[in-house]
Structures are given as C-alpha cells and as structure tokens.
Design an enzyme around this catalytic site. Structure first.
Site, PDB file in Angstrom:
ATOM      1  N   GLU A   1      -9.955   0.262  -1.778  1.00  0.00           N
ATOM      2  CA  GLU A   1      -8.585  -0.210  -1.580  1.00  0.00           C
ATOM      3  C   GLU A   1      -7.706   0.074  -2.795  1.00  0.00           C
ATOM      4  O   GLU A   1      -6.537   0.427  -2.655  1.00  0.00           O
ATOM      5  CB  GLU A   1      -8.567  -1.705  -1.256  1.00  0.00           C
ATOM      6  CG  GLU A   1      -9.143  -2.050   0.119  1.00  0.00           C
ATOM      7  CD  GLU A   1      -8.402  -1.382   1.267  1.00  0.00           C
ATOM      8  OE1 GLU A   1      -7.253  -0.949   1.065  1.00  0.00           O
ATOM      9  OE2 GLU A   1      -8.986  -1.273   2.362  1.00  0.00           O
TER      10      GLU A   1
ATOM     11  N   TYR B   1      -1.360  -7.142  -0.370  1.00  0.00           N
ATOM     12  CA  TYR B   1      -2.022  -6.185   0.518  1.00  0.00           C
ATOM     13  C   TYR B   1      -3.529  -6.141   0.264  1.00  0.00           C
ATOM     14  O   TYR B   1      -4.342  -6.286   1.188  1.00  0.00           O
ATOM     15  CB  TYR B   1      -1.448  -4.759   0.371  1.00  0.00           C
ATOM     16  CG  TYR B   1      -2.416  -3.772   0.993  1.00  0.00           C
ATOM     17  CD1 TYR B   1      -2.464  -3.641   2.376  1.00  0.00           C
ATOM     18  CD2 TYR B   1      -3.372  -3.107   0.218  1.00  0.00           C
ATOM     19  CE1 TYR B   1      -3.417  -2.833   2.976  1.00  0.00           C
ATOM     20  CE2 TYR B   1      -4.329  -2.305   0.809  1.00  0.00           C
ATOM     21  CZ  TYR B   1      -4.347  -2.164   2.177  1.00  0.00           C
ATOM     22  OH  TYR B   1      -5.302  -1.394   2.773  1.00  0.00           O
TER      23      TYR B   1
ATOM     24  N   ASP C   1       1.121  -2.773   4.694  1.00  0.00           N
ATOM     25  CA  ASP C   1       1.281  -1.576   3.873  1.00  0.00           C
ATOM     26  C   ASP C   1       2.327  -0.698   4.557  1.00  0.00           C
ATOM     27  O   ASP C   1       2.954  -1.112   5.535  1.00  0.00           O
ATOM     28  CB  ASP C   1      -0.059  -0.843   3.708  1.00  0.00           C
ATOM     29  CG  ASP C   1      -0.443  -0.099   4.975  1.00  0.00           C
ATOM     30  OD1 ASP C   1      -0.044  -0.520   6.072  1.00  0.00           O
ATOM     31  OD2 ASP C   1      -1.145   0.923   4.869  1.00  0.00           O
TER      32      ASP C   1
END
Length: 361
Positions: A42, A125, A143
């Site tokens: 991520e 996020y 996102d």
DNA sequence: TAACCGTGGAT
DNA sequence: TATCCAAGGTT
C-alpha cells in the site's frame, strides 16, 4: 409505499464483487493477508502505478522480509532500495513506523484502522486499506480510483477536497459489505484502474453500468470535476561535478525541500536563468580552485519535471590534479566506486547513466 | 486548508 | 510539447 432504507442498491456491491472475482489482475500482493506485506504494497502504491511499483515491491521484501528486518536496517539502506521511486518521505516514514512496531508494539501491527492511523506515513486511505484487507474491518477506502468510480456512479459534481471526499465516503460506506470489505475495496479500485478510467471510460465492459447515473446522463467524460491545476515554478540547478584521483564530491540534501536525505553534487540553486560563465565564477568565489585549471565540461540544460516544479539543470564537470586544502564541510569526498551505495534523485542517476565515462566506468 | 513532496506512462 | 494523474500523507 415503503421508505427507502438507503439510496444505494445492494445489487451494486454484489455485481462489483462478481466482476472482481472473474476480472481481477493476478498481482504479487494479492493472496496474502500478512499485514506487513499489505502495508508494504500500500505504501509503494501511493500515487504510483502498479507497473512502476511491482519491481520495488519484490526488491523491498527481498531486502526486508519482515518488519524486524526493516527496523534493524539503517535509514540509508531503506533510501537506497527506494531510489528512483519518488516521494521519498514514504521510505523515511516506513523506517520510523517499523521501529515503532518492533520497539513499542512487540512486533505486532495495530489491528484496526484507528490504531494503524497513528503510524507514520499511514493516513486515512492506507489505514482503511490495511484494516479491510488484512483484518476484514468494514471501513471504506478513498483513493483516486474510488473517487472517480463513485462520483460517476452517483453523478456527484464535487471536486476532490473535504466536501467531495466526505460525500463519496458516505456513499461508499453504504455499499461496503460486512462479509467482504477487503475484496470490495479492491474491486472498486480495480474497476477504476481497468474500466472506469479517466477520460473516456470503457462503459461497455462495466458491471455496474445499469446503475450508473453519469452513464445515464452522458456525464462520464466530465466526471469527476477537476480541481484547479497547481502552478508550476521553475528552478535552476547548477551541479559542480568535481573528480580527482578516482574520488568525487557529493553532498546530502537535508533541508526541508525536495529529495530529503538523498545525495547529489555540490549545487548552486537559483530562481532565475544565468549564464554558465557566471555560475562558474560564483563557484570559484565560494571555493577558490574548485573549478579547476582547464575548461570544465558543461552539459546542456537538462529538464526534469516534478509535480509542481520544473527543474532546469546543468552539470559542470571538472577534473582536478589535486584537491584544494579545505573543502566546505557539507561536501564529502568519496571514491567513485562507492557511488553505487548512495541514493540519488533520478535527475542525477540519469545523468550518470548517460555519461559513465565521466564517473570512471 | 493549501502547498508541498517524484517519477513515469498515457493521451 | 503540454497536460493529466497514479492503491496519498504531512505540515
């Protein structure tokens, strides 16, 4: 008539999940719920395309297989692995977060979004992504993909920003199924990456086209509403590349500016254009003897584009017979064959790759 | 909140 | 060449 419980149709979620099941890409970080690996993927993918991040993901895990290995490394080793990827604060923050996890949390990642959010480099996020994928917590991600898909699906005419983000998150929260939040979040992003793309989306391939208000209204090309583009300023960098007896001068960027903790050559940074001759006189004034006896090799202007800056750089290459007695304390002499151990911005590595003979190769 | 932080691929 | 923008976060 019965009152509508939500403005979203639950069939949207099931259609999306079914599409994801048959259309998802086979990416290296899929098929693991290990929070460390999910976290690494991520962070790497923040503002970064899959094709660009994939090689870094493999390299990063090979060098730092566990959070303990990452915590035990030096920040310079982490920067070196990150070299060329951009947004270098990600690497600094990961290193700091790994040390927090190992030293303060017994080597265990926080197990919910709120706890994850306290680690450096993990914002809303990333906290939601890790929590939903690794732990099955039903928190929606937001996102660029999700924003585009949801604003189109519900014809939301708000740009990214507090109001638009709040509205999109509210709608996404109504759609997220409690039994598959990780897959649902990834399905939304995958749809944005493969079908509901910027510009002209591939609506013929879309599993939720029949629910899409932008499609119905013919607004897909206009949504999402674009924010005002940032102003791009120019900066003029002049790099003095000094070699002498198989050594070279480098310096580390530690100001609060671009490329923090990366290395470069001694530089003059200006807001305006200036002739190479004048630049050399300035270098010479700052450090007598540094521009050498012979004529320096001066590169043409090299253009390097950042998000909100255009850097126009010139390299002044000089070779000295002997080093001046005293050098500025920020300047470090290192052997040419040790350059590979330092992390440089892409502007510098590209120059070195173009002129290997000037760096002893 | 708005400005700042990289690099590269697509159009 | 110019513009957009990508699995965003920090200050």
């Amino acid at each position: 008539m019965k009152h509508k419980a939500t403005e979203t149709d639950p069939e949207i979620s099931s259609a999306l999940l079914a599409w994801y099941g048959r259309s998802r890409r086979d990416l290296p970080w899929r098929g693991t719920n290990d929070p460390y690996r999910v976290w690494v993927s991520e962070i790497i993918l923040q503002q970064t395309r899959v094709v660009q991040g994939t090689a870094y993901y493999h390299r990063f895990l090979e060098r730092f297989p566990t959070v303990e290995a990452l915590a035990a490394a030096s920040v310079d080793e982490v920067m070196k692995v990150w070299e060329g990827l951009g947004y270098y604060s990600r690497a600094r923050n990961m290193h700091a977060a790994a040390r927090t996890v190992v030293h303060d949390l017994g080597g265990h990642f926080p197990e919910d979004a709120a706890g994850l959010r306290r680690l450096k480099g993990i914002g809303p996020y990333t906290a939601a992504a890790i929590a939903s994928i690794a732990y099955g917590e039903a928190v929606p991600v937001l996102d660029g993909n999700v924003f585009r898909v949801i604003t189109r699906l519900f014809a939301i005419r708000l740009p990214r920003g507090s109001a638009g983000d709040r509205e999109v998150t509210r709608l996404t929260r109504q759609l997220i199924p409690a039994d598959a939040p990780g897959d649902f979040n990834q399905a939304l992003m995958e749809l944005g990456a493969l079908v509901c793309i910027p510009g002209d989306p591939l609506c013929d391939d879309c599993p939720v086209r029949s629910y899409c208000l932008a499609y119905k209204k013919g607004w897909t090309r206009e949504l999402p509403i674009a924010s005002a583009p940032p102003k791009v300023e120019k900066r003029y960098f002049h790099y003095l590349v000094v070699t002498c007896d198989k050594e070279i001068l480098v310096t580390r960027r530690d100001r609060r500016d671009i490329w923090q903790l990366l290395w470069e050559f001694p530089a003059l940074e200006l807001q305006k254009e200036i002739s190479p001759e004048k630049v050399l006189r300035l270098f010479e004034k700052e450090m007598p003897g540094i521009t050498g006896e012979g004529a320096p090799v001066i590169s043409p202007v090299i253009r390097h584009q950042l998000t909100h800056r255009t850097i126009l750089a010139r390299f002044y290459h000089v070779h000295l017979r002997r080093w001046p007695g005293a050098l500025k304390k920020e300047w470090v002499k290192i052997p040419l064959d040790k350059m590979g151990g330092l992390a440089f911005p892409r502007l510098i590595t590209a120059y070195m790759e173009t002129h290997p003979q000037r760096f002893g190769s």
